[in-house]
Design an enzyme around this catalytic site. Structure first.
Site, PDB file in Angstrom:
ATOM      1  N   HIS A   2       0.859  -1.198   0.000  1.00 45.15           N
ATOM      2  CA  HIS A   2       0.000   0.000   0.000  1.00 45.15           C
ATOM      3  C   HIS A   2       0.890   1.241   0.000  1.00 45.15           C
ATOM      4  O   HIS A   2       1.935   1.275   0.671  1.00 45.15           O
ATOM      5  CB  HIS A   2      -0.912  -0.022   1.229  1.00 45.15           C
ATOM      6  CG  HIS A   2      -2.007   0.996   1.138  1.00 45.15           C
ATOM      7  ND1 HIS A   2      -1.796   2.321   1.364  1.00 45.15           N
ATOM      8  CD2 HIS A   2      -3.319   0.865   0.799  1.00 45.15           C
ATOM      9  CE1 HIS A   2      -2.936   2.988   1.184  1.00 45.15           C
ATOM     10  NE2 HIS A   2      -3.871   2.114   0.838  1.00 45.15           N
ATOM     11  N   GLU A  60      -3.769   1.839  -7.610  1.00 45.60           N
ATOM     12  CA  GLU A  60      -4.151   2.951  -6.738  1.00 45.60           C
ATOM     13  C   GLU A  60      -3.216   4.129  -6.982  1.00 45.60           C
ATOM     14  O   GLU A  60      -2.135   4.211  -6.358  1.00 45.60           O
ATOM     15  CB  GLU A  60      -4.038   2.534  -5.270  1.00 45.60           C
ATOM     16  CG  GLU A  60      -4.896   1.368  -4.884  1.00 45.60           C
ATOM     17  CD  GLU A  60      -5.241   1.411  -3.398  1.00 45.60           C
ATOM     18  OE1 GLU A  60      -6.410   1.680  -3.090  1.00 45.60           O
ATOM     19  OE2 GLU A  60      -4.348   1.232  -2.569  1.00 45.60           O
TER      20      GLU A  60
HETATM   21  C1  PEP Z   1      -6.791   3.174   0.121  1.00 48.15           C
HETATM   22  O1  PEP Z   1      -6.369   3.515   1.216  1.00 48.15           O
HETATM   23  O2  PEP Z   1      -6.379   2.150  -0.412  1.00 48.15           O
HETATM   24  C2  PEP Z   1      -7.790   4.015  -0.536  1.00 48.15           C
HETATM   25  C3  PEP Z   1      -8.181   3.691  -1.731  1.00 48.15           C
HETATM   26  O3  PEP Z   1      -8.228   5.079   0.188  1.00 48.15           O
HETATM   27  P1  PEP Z   1      -9.414   6.093  -0.218  1.00 48.15           P
HETATM   28  O4  PEP Z   1     -10.550   5.256  -0.753  1.00 48.15           O
HETATM   29  O5  PEP Z   1      -9.737   6.773   1.043  1.00 48.15           O
HETATM   30  O6  PEP Z   1      -8.878   6.999  -1.269  1.00 48.15           O
END
Ligand code: PEP
Length: 242
Positions: free
Chosen positions: A89, A159
């Site tokens: 992450h 992400e």
């Molecule tokens: C995450 O922490 O993986 C994430 C996607 O956070 P958020 O949805 O708050 O952007």
């Protein structure tokens, strides 16, 4: 192949014990799918077990046993009934200086101990502006998944770092293009054609309908909005159907 989609909730460091109990009262009789995976803080994991949804752990150490105060090993997590781990992450990479080398060790140890892995990858805003997204993803994916031999237990969460917790979401076209890049890369590098790729970054109850229109999307990873029971249930309903 059956088109299975996933909804992953990363509860991060949110909620104290009483909040967790309230949260569980609201979700437990409403989720009947093992394509939902919830990642609570480790100390609350026992409260989440024995439901239809799966339970994951937000991080593990890369050794099975040893003098690592404060850490949890994949085999310990597995022995509690945890089935999945988040690795790489961006918050771990950023605040805990996790390198791709460490991420790779965590991936390999988790898989060998029987946990499935969600590998998180993504570029920063600066890297995006310099048009380096594909290069960064290639570096992360080739390094982090080195020596993996069973990709059936791996999903990748794309992400973008600039989309996490910012309420900024890439356009669907961009998400689709990047997901395809990741799928093609895994096929080309590892010969695995069916990797599941999720999108994560500011997914909420308002934008989930739009995000779901991304054609090659295998699901979503939800951070902040997963801590709100009603929003999370709505997201599940949109992604998985009733
Ligand atoms: C995450 O922490 O993986 C994430 C996607 O956070 P958020 O949805 O708050 O952007």
């Amino acid at each position: 192949m059956v088109d299975r989609k996933y909804v992953v909730g990363n509860l991060k460091m949110a909620m104290k014990k009483d909040d967790v109990i309230q949260y569980l009262k609201r979700i437990n009789d409403k989720i009947y799918s093992n394509q939902v995976i919830l990642f609570p803080s480790s100390i609350y994991i026992p409260y989440f077990l024995n439901q239809y949804y799966k339970v994951g752990i937000q991080d593990v150490h890369f050794e099975s046993i040893g003098p690592y105060t404060g850490e949890i090993s994949p085999s310990q997590a597995k022995s509690m009934g945890v089935s999945c781990v988040l690795v790489g992450h961006s918050e771990r990479r950023r605040y805990f200086q996790e390198t791709d080398g460490v991420v790779n060790k965590k991936v390999l140890k988790s898989l060998s101990e029987g946990l499935s892995v969600i590998l998180c990858v993504g570029e920063t805003k600066e890297e995006k502006d310099l048009l380096k997204t594909d290069r960064i993803l290639k570096k992360q994916i080739t390094y982090d998944l080195r020596d993996v031999d069973d990709f059936r237990q791996v999903m990748i969460a794309y992400e973008p770092v600039w989309a996490i917790g910012t309420k900024v979401v890439p356009k669907n076209q961009e998400i689709q293009k990047t997901i395809q890049y990741i799928k093609d890369l895994v096929k080309q590098e590892y010969g695995y054609p069916d990797i599941k790729v999720l999108y994560g970054g500011s997914v909420d109850a308002k934008n989930i309908d739009t995000i779901c229109q991304v054609r090659n999307l295998d699901g979503v990873l939800v951070g902040n909005s997963s801590t709100d029971a009603e929003q999370f249930l709505h997201i599940i309903e949109v992604v998985l159907g009733k």
